[in-house]
Scaffold this motif. Structure first.
Motif, PDB file in Angstrom:
ATOM      1  N   MET A 138       0.816  -1.151   0.324  1.00 15.90           N
ATOM      2  CA  MET A 138      -0.138   0.033  -0.216  1.00 15.90           C
ATOM      3  C   MET A 138       0.771   1.333   0.072  1.00 15.90           C
ATOM      4  O   MET A 138       0.630   2.081  -0.844  1.00 15.90           O
ATOM      5  N   THR A 139       1.925   1.291   0.864  1.00 17.69           N
ATOM      6  CA  THR A 139       2.588   2.414   1.055  1.00 17.69           C
ATOM      7  C   THR A 139       3.655   2.674  -0.273  1.00 17.69           C
ATOM      8  O   THR A 139       3.757   3.925  -0.794  1.00 17.69           O
ATOM      9  N   LEU A 140       4.024   1.736  -0.910  1.00 19.28           N
ATOM     10  CA  LEU A 140       4.673   1.679  -1.912  1.00 19.28           C
ATOM     11  C   LEU A 140       4.027   2.202  -3.081  1.00 19.28           C
ATOM     12  O   LEU A 140       4.494   2.909  -3.877  1.00 19.28           O
ATOM     13  N   ASP A 141       2.743   1.631  -3.234  1.00 19.21           N
ATOM     14  CA  ASP A 141       1.966   2.506  -4.192  1.00 19.21           C
ATOM     15  C   ASP A 141       1.444   3.943  -3.879  1.00 19.21           C
ATOM     16  O   ASP A 141       1.315   4.593  -4.967  1.00 19.21           O
ATOM     17  N   LEU A 142       1.406   4.078  -2.969  1.00 20.21           N
ATOM     18  CA  LEU A 142       1.302   5.692  -2.564  1.00 20.21           C
ATOM     19  C   LEU A 142       2.419   6.477  -3.135  1.00 20.21           C
ATOM     20  O   LEU A 142       2.185   7.778  -3.792  1.00 20.21           O
ATOM     21  N   SER A 143       3.793   5.974  -3.177  1.00 18.68           N
ATOM     22  CA  SER A 143       4.745   6.717  -3.643  1.00 18.68           C
ATOM     23  C   SER A 143       4.766   6.679  -5.295  1.00 18.68           C
ATOM     24  O   SER A 143       5.554   7.495  -5.697  1.00 18.68           O
ATOM     25  N   THR A 144       4.480   5.564  -5.724  1.00 17.84           N
ATOM     26  CA  THR A 144       4.546   5.369  -7.119  1.00 17.84           C
ATOM     27  C   THR A 144       3.533   5.483  -8.124  1.00 17.84           C
ATOM     28  O   THR A 144       3.669   5.665  -9.256  1.00 17.84           O
ATOM     29  N   GLU A 145       2.412   5.049  -7.589  1.00 15.64           N
ATOM     30  CA  GLU A 145       1.291   5.158  -8.486  1.00 15.64           C
ATOM     31  C   GLU A 145       0.444   6.411  -8.307  1.00 15.64           C
ATOM     32  O   GLU A 145      -0.391   6.557  -9.188  1.00 15.64           O
ATOM     33  N   TRP A 146       0.639   7.126  -7.255  1.00 14.11           N
ATOM     34  CA  TRP A 146      -0.218   8.381  -7.025  1.00 14.11           C
ATOM     35  C   TRP A 146       0.422   9.697  -7.305  1.00 14.11           C
ATOM     36  O   TRP A 146       0.387  10.585  -6.757  1.00 14.11           O
ATOM     37  N   THR A 147       1.537   9.648  -8.147  1.00 13.57           N
ATOM     38  CA  THR A 147       2.474  10.683  -8.245  1.00 13.57           C
ATOM     39  C   THR A 147       1.777  11.976  -8.986  1.00 13.57           C
ATOM     40  O   THR A 147       2.084  13.160  -8.608  1.00 13.57           O
ATOM     41  N   ALA A 148       0.735  11.507  -9.758  1.00 12.08           N
ATOM     42  CA  ALA A 148      -0.006  12.699 -10.173  1.00 12.08           C
ATOM     43  C   ALA A 148      -0.806  13.582  -9.274  1.00 12.08           C
ATOM     44  O   ALA A 148      -1.364  14.708  -9.280  1.00 12.08           O
ATOM     45  N   HIS A 149      -0.800  12.992  -7.950  1.00 12.99           N
ATOM     46  CA  HIS A 149      -1.458  13.781  -6.897  1.00 12.99           C
ATOM     47  C   HIS A 149      -0.624  14.182  -5.468  1.00 12.99           C
ATOM     48  O   HIS A 149      -1.107  14.531  -4.779  1.00 12.99           O
ATOM     49  N   HIS A 150       0.694  13.726  -5.899  1.00 15.61           N
ATOM     50  CA  HIS A 150       1.578  14.501  -4.847  1.00 15.61           C
ATOM     51  C   HIS A 150       1.682  15.811  -4.693  1.00 15.61           C
ATOM     52  O   HIS A 150       1.460  16.488  -5.488  1.00 15.61           O
ATOM     53  N   ARG A 151       1.795  16.334  -3.567  1.00 15.44           N
ATOM     54  CA  ARG A 151       1.999  17.876  -3.481  1.00 15.44           C
ATOM     55  C   ARG A 151       3.406  18.152  -4.069  1.00 15.44           C
ATOM     56  O   ARG A 151       4.338  17.526  -4.096  1.00 15.44           O
ATOM     57  N   PRO A 152       3.560  19.548  -4.335  1.00 13.51           N
ATOM     58  CA  PRO A 152       4.492  20.055  -4.949  1.00 13.51           C
ATOM     59  C   PRO A 152       5.725  20.012  -3.823  1.00 13.51           C
ATOM     60  O   PRO A 152       5.615  20.334  -2.532  1.00 13.51           O
ATOM     61  N   GLY A 153       6.753  19.541  -4.052  1.00  8.75           N
ATOM     62  CA  GLY A 153       7.938  19.329  -3.151  1.00  8.75           C
ATOM     63  C   GLY A 153       7.721  17.926  -2.149  1.00  8.75           C
ATOM     64  O   GLY A 153       8.593  17.899  -1.260  1.00  8.75           O
ATOM     65  N   ALA A 154       6.939  17.019  -2.817  1.00  9.42           N
ATOM     66  CA  ALA A 154       6.944  15.764  -2.012  1.00  9.42           C
ATOM     67  C   ALA A 154       8.200  15.061  -2.120  1.00  9.42           C
ATOM     68  O   ALA A 154       8.979  14.970  -3.249  1.00  9.42           O
ATOM     69  N   PRO A 155       8.826  14.145  -1.119  1.00  6.12           N
ATOM     70  CA  PRO A 155       9.730  13.728  -1.134  1.00  6.12           C
ATOM     71  C   PRO A 155       9.871  12.242  -2.045  1.00  6.12           C
ATOM     72  O   PRO A 155       8.559  11.553  -2.183  1.00  6.12           O
ATOM     73  N   GLU A 156      11.008  11.744  -2.481  1.00  5.32           N
ATOM     74  CA  GLU A 156      11.013  10.463  -3.174  1.00  5.32           C
ATOM     75  C   GLU A 156      11.232   9.324  -1.826  1.00  5.32           C
ATOM     76  O   GLU A 156      12.319   9.295  -1.489  1.00  5.32           O
ATOM     77  N   LEU A 157      10.048   8.931  -1.482  1.00  3.35           N
ATOM     78  CA  LEU A 157      10.362   7.827  -0.441  1.00  3.35           C
ATOM     79  C   LEU A 157      10.750   6.380  -0.965  1.00  3.35           C
ATOM     80  O   LEU A 157      11.142   5.574  -0.184  1.00  3.35           O
ATOM     81  N   TYR A 158      10.681   6.152  -2.114  1.00  3.58           N
ATOM     82  CA  TYR A 158      11.063   4.835  -2.788  1.00  3.58           C
ATOM     83  C   TYR A 158      11.716   5.072  -4.400  1.00  3.58           C
ATOM     84  O   TYR A 158      11.247   4.682  -5.228  1.00  3.58           O
ATOM     85  N   PRO A 159      12.836   5.923  -4.177  1.00  2.41           N
ATOM     86  CA  PRO A 159      13.546   6.294  -5.455  1.00  2.41           C
ATOM     87  C   PRO A 159      13.824   4.825  -6.236  1.00  2.41           C
ATOM     88  O   PRO A 159      14.443   3.838  -5.422  1.00  2.41           O
ATOM     89  N   GLU A 160      13.857   5.003  -7.398  1.00  5.10           N
ATOM     90  CA  GLU A 160      13.777   3.842  -8.219  1.00  5.10           C
ATOM     91  C   GLU A 160      15.372   3.216  -8.245  1.00  5.10           C
ATOM     92  O   GLU A 160      15.578   2.063  -7.893  1.00  5.10           O
TER      93      GLU A 160
END
Length: 344
Positions: A138-160
């Motif tokens: 779930m949390t990995l998907d919040l980082s990778t699948e919901w990018t269109a809705h991330h806030r400006p300046g959101a951190p990369e919690l799961y960088p490739e």
């Protein structure tokens, strides 16, 4: 976190604790391949602030600024054999889903749902059914699948570039620490308890060594790995040290891990999601086979969480090229009295 019988039978005499890891593994993805496409306003994240697995999702949602895209329903700190309940809400019903128990959303998904009723769960609001309760994905998907809705300046919690290392350390943290405290607390024999206790503290010693000369677990910024370790560490002295007999040392007696945990706690998006009152009430009131009286301890003193940690001397940039999240939405603010900021 799996529901258990109302009688509070969490321990199987003579046996090791084994967590049921069968989850609803459909995913909410950008392409909607499992039937649940990413869509702002469609889903509700149901949590309990007491639960470390749910706390992961709360933190990640806040760090990424997904509050306006995914609403959040908060269950009370205790439950019975049926389900977590929305007893914090007016009338005891979730104001969006209109239900009294998260169990109802599981039965919407499967009327014969055979497994534990757990949080966190993402509920598809139009159907009222649980889309997923697979907390690790779930949390990995919040980082990778919901990018269109991330806030400006959101951190990369799961960088490739760091995913392999994050996955590797996340696996041992889950096995030996996140689940390790439960393996000690719910052990059904002296042998099982001692093995779990040794394994837990051996891993904590290794993590302390790793963190002695680097601020974060992987790279020089906060990642998913730090979120996963934090939610156990922040509950350690309040619950696991005494209630689960993880008592070789308190977190406050492990200098490196204590400073690391305070560093994260004082970072926006971490400590402001933690409700110590709910945490203690859940463990001490619900687990009656290991705490028959249901008495909730008054301690520990929470003020130490706000003391200087000096971890900034190791360098690192908490949010990388991003920025901290803004203030917690008023409706989601933890009561001041349940935090170190309101401690007497």
């Amino acid at each position: 976190m799996t529901e258990e019988p109302e009688s509070g039978s969490y321990v199987e005499p003579g046996a090791e604790f084994k967590r049921d890891q069968r989850y609803i593994t459909t995913r909410v993805t950008a392409d909607g391949r499992d039937g649940y496409p990413v869509e702002a306003g469609r889903y509700r994240l149901v949590v309990s602030r007491a639960c470390p697995w749910a706390n992961r999702a709360i933190i990640v949602r806040r760090l990424l600024g997904l509050e306006n895209a995914i609403s959040m329903g908060v269950c009370g700190p205790t439950h019975d054999k049926r389900s977590w309940t929305f007893d914090l809400d007016p009338g005891g019903r979730d104001p969006v889903l209109g239900i009294e128990r998260i169990q109802e959303a599981y039965f919407k998904r499967d009327p014969e749902y055979p497994r534990g009723i757990t949080v966190p769960a993402i509920v598809d609001v139009p159907s009222g059914a649980v889309a997923t309760n697979d907390f690790a994905q779930m949390t990995l998907d919040l980082s990778t699948e919901w990018t269109a809705h991330h806030r400006p300046g959101a951190p990369e919690l799961y960088p490739e570039a760091l995913r392999e290392e994050i996955d590797e350390i996340g696996s041992v943290i889950y096995r030996d620490v996140n689940n390790g405290v439960y393996r000690a607390g719910f052990a059904g024999s002296q042998r099982a308890y001692e093995a779990a206790h040794r394994r837990l503290f051996e891993r904590l010693d290794r993590l302390a060594e790793r963190l002695s000369d680097q601020r974060y677990l992987v790279g020089d910024t906060i990642t998913e790995a730090d979120v996963r370790l934090f939610t156990t560490l922040v509950r350690f002295d309040a619950v696991y040290h005494g209630h689960f007999k993880c008592n070789r040392a308190k977190l406050a007696e492990m200098p490196v891990l204590w400073a690391y945990a305070r560093d994260l706690f004082q970072t926006p998006g971490f400590g402001d999601t933690v409700d110590f009152d709910h945490t203690k009430r859940h463990y001490y009131e619900v687990h009656r086979d290991i705490n028959p009286t249901g008495i909730v301890p008054l301690g520990p003193d929470l003020r130490g969480w706000l003391s200087p940690h000096h971890r900034e001397q190791l360098g690192g940039r908490p949010f990388g090229d991003g920025t901290p999240p803004g203030p917690t939405p008023v409706a989601e603010t933890v009561p001041l009295a349940h935090t170190p900021w309101g401690a007497d």
